[in-house]
Design an enzyme around this catalytic site. Structure first.
Site, short mmCIF file in Angstrom:
data_model
loop_
_atom_site.label_atom_id
_atom_site.label_comp_id
_atom_site.label_asym_id
_atom_site.label_seq_id
_atom_site.Cartn_x
_atom_site.Cartn_y
_atom_site.Cartn_z
CG ASP A 79 -2.09 0.98 1.05
OD1 ASP A 79 -2.14 1.67 0.01
OD2 ASP A 79 -2.92 1.07 1.96
CG HIS A 182 -5.14 4.84 8.12
ND1 HIS A 182 -5.22 3.61 8.73
CD2 HIS A 182 -4.01 4.81 7.37
CE1 HIS A 182 -4.19 2.87 8.38
NE2 HIS A 182 -3.44 3.57 7.54
CG HIS A 272 1.58 5.35 7.94
ND1 HIS A 272 0.56 5.89 8.70
CD2 HIS A 272 1.02 4.35 7.23
CE1 HIS A 272 -0.57 5.26 8.44
NE2 HIS A 272 -0.31 4.31 7.56
CG HIS A 328 1.94 3.02 11.21
ND1 HIS A 328 2.24 2.04 12.12
CD2 HIS A 328 1.02 2.49 10.36
CE1 HIS A 328 1.53 0.95 11.82
NE2 HIS A 328 0.78 1.20 10.77
#
Length: 399
Positions: A79, A182, A272, A328
């Site tokens: 990701d 997020h 992150h 994170h």
């Protein structure tokens, strides 16, 4: 987590190349083995481990790896550019009404799970048209294997996805309302990552590795150039997607609280899962942060916990010992499958009492008990970040 431990501590068997802000006895053996294997790579200058550390695919989540003229795509993760955004509003706690209706409005404005936007033009009213056009204008220069994914990537820009990604409304210690979220680079980032990991595994200099998932690209090669080109694009895509979701979320809030004339502070938007070229120990190195944020002196960031424990707004202390990094989030303490075996929808409802959110079996794997204690995680890295404030979740949207 043992609060009496003085961090960092060296990981046993790593020749001091791995320094940890975590108690080794409380980390899974599989994660420790991953860290030792990473540290043994000839290109690695050093590894720094954050207190939210847990096992990942190839490289450990919660790790910061500094390499000399090399980079491992697995040390970034699939990701690419995953990160968080946050903004403080002018709304106060005593002005909150009808959070169930607000959640419905947010879910209507921002597709979650496998859903996507029907079209992009309607999203350009937020002043992002030039940036969006420039971003997708470069799509034809990406790896040829992803060319057929352009329409999907366009539709998924500004969408949440699933898993641990979230959209939240929170309260700070002054009872001011915050918007937090997020998200990552959706399917296009994963496809690019998988493609380059496969290419790296095929290179001759990686054939002797104990774990081929840690295959690297070397500086000055066409494979490295191609990876970095696609990587920078995916990181930009992820940041733009968060910015767009933040705009959509803010718009839903403005419409819901129309009489309040809501104002917003400047946003925080940080990666992150990413790569950056940085000077570490006086050397120019490639730094990968997989489940870690940059915490340079004065850098503002968000460190989320779980849907029941809220988040921390922090300011980096610029500690060179951690390669200017911090955790994170809270980090998982059990796998998704284990969480589903151990907990029920009733457990989830109990642990999210007072929070407007999904409480069904589809998100039991995100139950707060599946995560480490965010307060202890923050305590373990007091030398890495300064706490600006704690945010308490009052509304959470999950995919």
């Amino acid at each position: 987590m043992n609060r009496s431990t003085a961090f960092p501590v060296a990981l046993t068997g790593s020749r001091d190349r791995v320094q940890m802000w975590a108690d080794e006895t409380e980390v899974e053996q599989a994660a420790l083995q991953q860290l030792r294997r990473v540290a043994a790579l000839p290109w690695v200058h050093g590894v720094r481990v954050m207190p939210d550390v847990h096992v990942g695919k190839g490289a450990t989540i919660g790790s910061v790896i500094a390499m000399n003229q090399a980079v491992s795509p697995s040390a970034v993760g699939v990701d690419i550019g995953c990160g968080v955004a946050a903004v403080r509003t002018s709304i106060r706690a005593d002005q909150l009404v009808d959070l169930d209706l607000l959640r419905a409005s947010v879910e209507s404005a921002i597709p979650v799970g496998f859903n996507a936007h029907d079209e992009l033009p309607k999203l350009r009213r937020f002043g992002m048209e030039a940036g969006v056009d420039k971003l997708f204008g470069r799509f034809g220069s990406l790896d040829e294997k992803v060319q057929k994914l352009k329409s999907k990537a366009v539709g998924q820009l500004g969408t949440l996805g699933g898993g641990n990604h979230f959209l939240e409304l929170c309260l700070d210690q002054e009872d001011r309302v915050w918007i937090t979220l997020h998200s990552g680079s959706r399917n296009i980032g994963k496809t690019l990552a998988d493609r380059h990991i496969s290419i790296a595994k095929s290179l001759s200099h990686n054939r002797g590795l104990v774990d081929r998932e840690l295959a690297v690209f070397l500086e000055g090669t066409p494979q490295m150039d191609a990876y970095k080109h696609d990587l920078w694009w995916a990181q930009e895509y992820a940041a733009a997607s968060r910015a767009l979701m933040l705009a959509l979320f803010k718009n839903a809030v403005v419409n819901h609280f129309e009489a309040l004339h809501v104002q917003f502070d400047a946003p925080i938007n940080v990666h992150h899962n990413y790569v950056n070229e940085e000077q570490i120990d006086g050397r120019n190195l490639l730094v990968t942060r997989k489940g870690a944020i940059r915490a340079g002196a004065g850098d503002l960031a968000l460190i989320p916990g779980s849907m029941g424990t809220g988040s921390y707004v922090v300011r980096g202390r610029g500690n060179p010992g951690s390669y200017f990094s911090a955790s994170h989030g809270a980090g998982r303490r059990m796998s998704r499958s284990q969480a589903k075996r151990m907990y029920s929808a009733n457990d989830l409802a109990q642990q999210t009492t007072g929070i407007e959110c999904r409480k069904d079996a589809g998100v039991v794997d995100e139950i707060p008990a599946a995560y480490k204690d965010i307060h202890q995680v923050i305590e373990a890295q007091k030398d890495l970040v300064e706490v600006v404030g704690h945010l308490r979740t009052i509304l959470c949207v999950k995919g």
